[in-house]
Write a protein that holds these residues in place. Structure first.
Motif, PDB file in Angstrom:
ATOM      1  N   GLU A  20       3.869   1.534  -1.203  1.00 46.14           N
ATOM      2  CA  GLU A  20       4.470   1.651  -2.536  1.00 46.14           C
ATOM      3  C   GLU A  20       3.485   2.279  -3.510  1.00 46.14           C
ATOM      4  O   GLU A  20       3.862   3.141  -4.316  1.00 46.14           O
ATOM      5  N   ARG A  21       2.213   1.872  -3.451  1.00 43.89           N
ATOM      6  CA  ARG A  21       1.197   2.441  -4.348  1.00 43.89           C
ATOM      7  C   ARG A  21       1.027   3.937  -4.089  1.00 43.89           C
ATOM      8  O   ARG A  21       0.876   4.722  -5.018  1.00 43.89           O
ATOM      9  N   VAL A  22       1.072   4.334  -2.824  1.00 47.84           N
ATOM     10  CA  VAL A  22       0.949   5.751  -2.494  1.00 47.84           C
ATOM     11  C   VAL A  22       2.144   6.527  -3.039  1.00 47.84           C
ATOM     12  O   VAL A  22       1.988   7.594  -3.638  1.00 47.84           O
ATOM     13  N   ARG A  23       3.330   6.001  -2.840  1.00 46.76           N
ATOM     14  CA  ARG A  23       4.539   6.679  -3.332  1.00 46.76           C
ATOM     15  C   ARG A  23       4.543   6.805  -4.850  1.00 46.76           C
ATOM     16  O   ARG A  23       5.043   7.774  -5.404  1.00 46.76           O
ATOM     17  N   GLU A  24       4.011   5.796  -5.521  1.00 45.34           N
ATOM     18  CA  GLU A  24       3.970   5.810  -6.987  1.00 45.34           C
ATOM     19  C   GLU A  24       2.752   6.565  -7.503  1.00 45.34           C
ATOM     20  O   GLU A  24       2.594   6.725  -8.710  1.00 45.34           O
ATOM     21  N   ASN A  25       1.891   6.982  -6.586  1.00 40.28           N
ATOM     22  CA  ASN A  25       0.657   7.693  -6.938  1.00 40.28           C
ATOM     23  C   ASN A  25      -0.205   6.854  -7.869  1.00 40.28           C
ATOM     24  O   ASN A  25      -0.793   7.352  -8.829  1.00 40.28           O
ATOM     25  N   SER A  26      -0.222   5.552  -7.605  1.00 39.56           N
ATOM     26  CA  SER A  26      -1.049   4.656  -8.408  1.00 39.56           C
ATOM     27  C   SER A  26      -2.198   4.139  -7.549  1.00 39.56           C
ATOM     28  O   SER A  26      -2.266   4.379  -6.354  1.00 39.56           O
TER      29      SER A  26
ATOM     30  N   SER B   3      -6.560   3.345  -7.219  1.00 31.51           N
ATOM     31  CA  SER B   3      -7.784   4.115  -7.401  1.00 31.51           C
ATOM     32  C   SER B   3      -8.637   3.991  -6.145  1.00 31.51           C
ATOM     33  O   SER B   3      -8.463   3.066  -5.358  1.00 31.51           O
TER      34      SER B   3
ATOM     35  N   SER C 195       0.831  -1.208   0.000  1.00 29.54           N
ATOM     36  CA  SER C 195       0.000   0.000   0.000  1.00 29.54           C
ATOM     37  C   SER C 195       0.866   1.260   0.000  1.00 29.54           C
ATOM     38  O   SER C 195       0.572   2.228  -0.704  1.00 29.54           O
TER      39      SER C 195
END
Length: 92
Positions: free
Chosen positions: A70-76, A78, A68
């Motif tokens: 990593e997804r926030v850091r990558e701004n990925s 939905s 989670s």
């Protein structure tokens, strides 16, 4: 920043030291002669540390939380509906 003090100094300025711990989120290490040192932290900080340790105790949950992040850091990713999230984590 960690503050180090002796037991005698801590006792003499306890009220001020407690204010520093809670107001500034400082950690105070109290050194005791011939005994183990003691750390003083605010109750809220301790609660957060214990909650984090609890959440990371399970390798599966730790991996999920890191994914989670990593997804926030990558701004990925939905937005997700709460019902879908509950199903994903096995609560519904």
């Amino acid at each position: 920043m960690t503050i180090q003090t002796t037991y005698t100094q801590a006792r003499a300025g306890l009220a001020s030291l407690l204010d520093t711990v809670t107001d500034n989120r400082e950690i105070v290490i109290i050194q005791r002669r011939g005994r183990e040192d003691v750390a003083m932290i605010s109750a809220n900080e301790l609660s957060g540390v214990l909650e984090t340790a609890h959440l990371l105790r399970s390798p599966k949950n730790a991996a999920r939380l890191l994914k989670s992040l990593e997804r926030v850091r990558e701004n990925s990713g939905s937005p997700q509906r709460i019902d879908d999230l509950r199903k994903e984590v096995g609560l519904g």
